[in-house]
Design a protein around this motif. Structure first.
Motif, PDB file in Angstrom:
ATOM      1  N   LEU A  87       0.823  -1.210   0.000  1.00  0.00           N
ATOM      2  CA  LEU A  87       0.000   0.000   0.000  1.00  0.00           C
ATOM      3  C   LEU A  87       0.858   1.262   0.000  1.00  0.00           C
ATOM      4  CD1 LEU A  87      -2.834  -1.042   2.472  1.00  0.00           C
ATOM      5  CD2 LEU A  87      -3.042  -0.665   0.016  1.00  0.00           C
ATOM      6  N   GLN A  88       1.965   1.229   0.746  1.00  0.00           N
ATOM      7  CA  GLN A  88       2.873   2.369   0.712  1.00  0.00           C
ATOM      8  C   GLN A  88       3.380   2.615  -0.706  1.00  0.00           C
ATOM      9  OE1 GLN A  88       5.988   1.508   3.485  1.00  0.00           O
ATOM     10  NE2 GLN A  88       4.704   1.792   5.298  1.00  0.00           N
ATOM     11  N   SER A  89       3.766   1.538  -1.383  1.00  0.00           N
ATOM     12  CA  SER A  89       4.266   1.655  -2.749  1.00  0.00           C
ATOM     13  C   SER A  89       3.178   2.179  -3.679  1.00  0.00           C
ATOM     14  CB  SER A  89       4.771   0.291  -3.241  1.00  0.00           C
ATOM     15  OG  SER A  89       5.858  -0.150  -2.461  1.00  0.00           O
ATOM     16  N   VAL A  90       1.968   1.660  -3.490  1.00  0.00           N
ATOM     17  CA  VAL A  90       0.853   2.088  -4.335  1.00  0.00           C
ATOM     18  C   VAL A  90       0.561   3.572  -4.136  1.00  0.00           C
ATOM     19  CG1 VAL A  90      -1.637   1.883  -4.644  1.00  0.00           C
ATOM     20  CG2 VAL A  90      -0.223  -0.167  -4.563  1.00  0.00           C
ATOM     21  N   VAL A  94      10.949   1.886 -10.575  1.00  0.00           N
ATOM     22  CA  VAL A  94      12.114   1.403  -9.833  1.00  0.00           C
ATOM     23  C   VAL A  94      11.963   1.738  -8.354  1.00  0.00           C
ATOM     24  CG1 VAL A  94      14.596   1.687  -9.501  1.00  0.00           C
ATOM     25  CG2 VAL A  94      13.660   1.502 -11.813  1.00  0.00           C
ATOM     26  N   ALA A  95      11.491   2.939  -8.070  1.00  0.00           N
ATOM     27  CA  ALA A  95      11.340   3.362  -6.674  1.00  0.00           C
ATOM     28  C   ALA A  95      10.329   2.484  -5.936  1.00  0.00           C
ATOM     29  CB  ALA A  95      10.906   4.826  -6.627  1.00  0.00           C
ATOM     30  N   VAL A  96       9.188   2.223  -6.566  1.00  0.00           N
ATOM     31  CA  VAL A  96       8.167   1.440  -5.859  1.00  0.00           C
ATOM     32  C   VAL A  96       8.570  -0.030  -5.746  1.00  0.00           C
ATOM     33  CG1 VAL A  96       6.312   3.019  -6.504  1.00  0.00           C
ATOM     34  CG2 VAL A  96       6.783   1.043  -7.954  1.00  0.00           C
ATOM     35  N   ILE A  97       9.316  -0.536  -6.739  1.00  0.00           N
ATOM     36  CA  ILE A  97       9.772  -1.924  -6.654  1.00  0.00           C
ATOM     37  C   ILE A  97      10.770  -2.076  -5.510  1.00  0.00           C
ATOM     38  CG2 ILE A  97      11.131  -3.701  -7.816  1.00  0.00           C
ATOM     39  CD1 ILE A  97       9.823  -2.821 -10.433  1.00  0.00           C
TER      40      ILE A  97
END
Length: 641
Positions: free
Chosen positions: A587-590, A623-626
């Motif tokens: 959820l943080q990544s989303v 790249v950041a969210v991965i």
């Protein structure tokens, strides 16, 4: 006693015929196509740049466009299938951006979007495959044949040919194939897989026997009363199938954001086009709106969560199961093999004056080495666990199902039921008078040299960590915990007296367990933990089914969403922690990815980004969210407190 062979309790469902050698299943084709759809845009992207650097610039666009088309076609097929099911997901945004990029000649942007989309899909499917690869032929052991008496001979026939009144032979270790009655001798049966009773039961001639139970005694004749399709085992199959059909599927985490994000994207892209008359500006919005933070971050976090759970011996069958595990608030527990060890053990030794507890167990276990009875085997196993030296018995005499006598270390020893020992000694009335025993226990009486020597009390004891696990689950927010067992109420209440459960439901059939799960759902999402065949329908009906897979029946492991691969109930605690941590990271990544994408979309709508620039910015966001999603492989600080 040694663990009853629950793993020998066969599957409920018929084994599916093998696929023809000349053809492949749809699942096989998908497993082949998914990696290819990642390779094609990657190769096309590389070839396009190589052509541009070599001076063949027109070929670059051709390579990029050609590499994008297979991914787009596969995506369109998925979208059509989803729409037919009434599902609208974020895949539509990816299809719109690729299509628009190809139409307006922005092939580089198209192939970048194609690569990211195909990569995300492959990661999601990899998560499912990784979660399920440990499942090996769980429903492949259904007995196909049985032995029937005919004209003085035993014929092996297909199970479907059994008719009422047929006389069948059930050998030691066999699973009873159909419902019937005991025809000859005494039947000693392990009914734990169906009723939850951990201790074997004895059935005399004429008494009913359910299909699906295991013969742990000597061979006996069974008179069939039902056909295979009408028996208890087949009924449980139907319960499982009905529960699985009625269980509402949970939407992918990414798709929950789909409608709002899709509407916002179309509104902003269409508004930019209408306001400026420039379709490229709308394309730039679509490209940067391609939901790679959702498509990539969620499956990466899921794979990480599944991997973390696997490290502690918990098999989570995919993303939906992991998400549900993170949000359960109600727990329904089976007793036998789940809260308890699932096997009889010596819980108390009551010797008479002049005999030590170890000596009483040593004499009984030494004699019982000659018996096949499951209680005798339990005494032997317990004595060996205590490292008591066992003597070789002689002059043996056994009455099947009742007891055994013989000479051990020069003493006449009798071991068996109270009434059996009563017949063999002079002070039998005194034996019968000593009758205060725990509910659900098995009492073994021992006499030495014609004199009563004491009792050995066996029971299926509570797991040593049961209370601790219950406490940890409540600390994790499991607000309600109920017991659902097929065992007797007095036994269930006695075993769980110190656990302070919210409800104890006993004497339940498999169908009634399913009803309990449905009733408990009013308190929140329900997790059911069980291990027997009788638990399989309830596991299938629960929002999340958890099977004790180490010793449990194959049917329960197949019906469950999560399988504890080691025989430790406490493993569910780190599994829940891993699921919640993974969901939190996802959820943080989303939120971060979508927030950055929205900002980029606005900038693109204002004309400050080209489609290719938008695709590159989207790559940076990806790249950041991965990298953030990969944090799910770590240990959350909250899980250590």
């Amino acid at each position: 006693m040694p663990a009853l062979e629950k793993s020998a309790v066969v599957s409920l469902a018929p084994q599916q015929p093998p696929a023809p050698a000349s053809g492949r299943s749809f699942g096989d084709l998908q497993r082949i196509i998914r990696p290819v759809l990642v390779i094609l845009p990657a190769v096309g992207l590389a070839l396009g740049f190589a052509a541009r650097l070599s001076g063949y610039t027109p070929w670059a666009a051709t390579f990029w466009g050609a590499a994008c088309i297979p991914v787009l076609l596969a995506l369109l097929v998925d979208i059509v299938a989803s729409l037919r099911r009434g599902e609208v997901g974020l895949d539509i945004v990816a299809a719109l951006s690729m299509t628009a990029a190809l139409v307006f000649g922005e092939n580089l942007a198209a192939v970048v979007v194609a690569l990211m989309y195909a990569g995300g899909q492959n990661l999601e499917n990899f998560a499912e495959r990784r979660a399920n690869r440990a499942m090996t032929a769980l429903l492949s052991r259904l007995p196909r044949t049985t032995l029937r008496y005919r004209d003085g001979q035993l014929d092996e026939i297909a199970l479907d040919l059994v008719r009422p009144q047929d006389r069948l032979l059930v050998r030691q270790g066999d699973v009873v194939p159909v419902d019937g009655t005991v025809g000859t001798a005494l039947a000693v049966l392990d009914q734990s897989a169906l009723t939850g009773e951990s201790l074997p039961v004895q059935k005399n001639v004429g008494e009913p026997v359910m299909s699906g139970v295991t013969n742990v005694g000597d061979a006996f004749d069974l008179v069939a009363t039902h056909r295979a399709a009408e028996s208890t085992y087949a009924g449980i199959v139907r319960l499982i199938e009905a529960a699985q059909r009625s269980k509402a599927p949970m939407a992918r985490l990414a798709d929950r954001f789909g409608m709002v994000f899709l509407a916002w994207t179309i509104l902003l892209a269409g508004g930019a086009w209408l306001w400026t008359g420039d379709p490229i500006r709308a394309l730039a919005v679509l490209v940067i709106a391609t939901p790679c933070p959702l498509i990539l971050a969620v499956p990466v976090a899921i794979v990480s969560g599944v991997s973390r759970a696997a490290k502690v011996g918990v098999l989570v069958k995919g993303g939906k199961a992991l998400e549900t595990l993170a949000r359960v608030r109600v727990l329904v527990l089976d007793k036998t093999g789940t809260l308890t060890n699932g096997q009889a053990r010596v819980v108390d030794i009551r010797p008479t004056a002049g005999t030590s507890p170890d000596r009483l167990l040593q004499l009984a276990a030494s004699l019982d080495q000659a018996s096949k009875h499951v209680i005798a085997q339990a005494l032997v196993a317990d004595a060996k666990e205590r490292r008591l030296p066992l003597q070789l018995p002689t002059s043996l005499a056994e009455e099947p199902g009742e007891g055994v006598s013989g000479i051990v270390d020069g003493q006449k020893v009798v071991v068996g039921g109270i009434r059996y020992v009563d017949k063999m000694i002079s002070d039998g009335d005194a034996v019968l008078a000593r009758g205060d025993f725990p509910a659900g226990s098995v009492v073994v009486s021992v006499a030495v040299d014609g004199v009563f020597a004491g009792f050995l009390i066996l029971a299926d004891s509570l797991r040593t960590d049961a209370a601790q696990v219950i406490g940890k689950l409540r600390a994790l927010g499991i607000a309600r915990i109920a017991l659902a067992t097929g065992d007797r109420r007095d036994v269930a209440e006695a075993v769980t007296a110190d656990l302070h459960l919210d409800a104890v439901c006993a004497d339940l059939s498999p169908g009634q367990k399913t009803e309990i799960v449905a009733q408990e759902r009013r308190f929140g999402p329900v997790m059911m933990i069980g291990d027997g065949v009788n638990d399989a329908p309830a596991l299938a009906a629960a929002d999340l089914g958890v099977a004790m897979g180490a010793k449990g029946a194959a049917a329960s492991a197949e019906a469950a969403d999560v399988v504890l691969l080691v025989d430790q109930l406490g493993k569910i605690v780190p599994a829940i922690e891993a699921a919640r941590w993974s969901k939190r990271i996802a959820l943080q990544s989303v939120y971060a990815g979508i927030g950055l994408s929205v900002i980029g979309m606005i900038v693109a709508a204002l004309g400050y980004l080209t489609p290719v620039q938008g695709a590159l910015i989207q790559e940076v966001i990806d790249v950041a969210v991965i990298l953030n999603a990969l944090r799910a492989l770590g240990t959350p600080a909250e899980a250590l407190t």
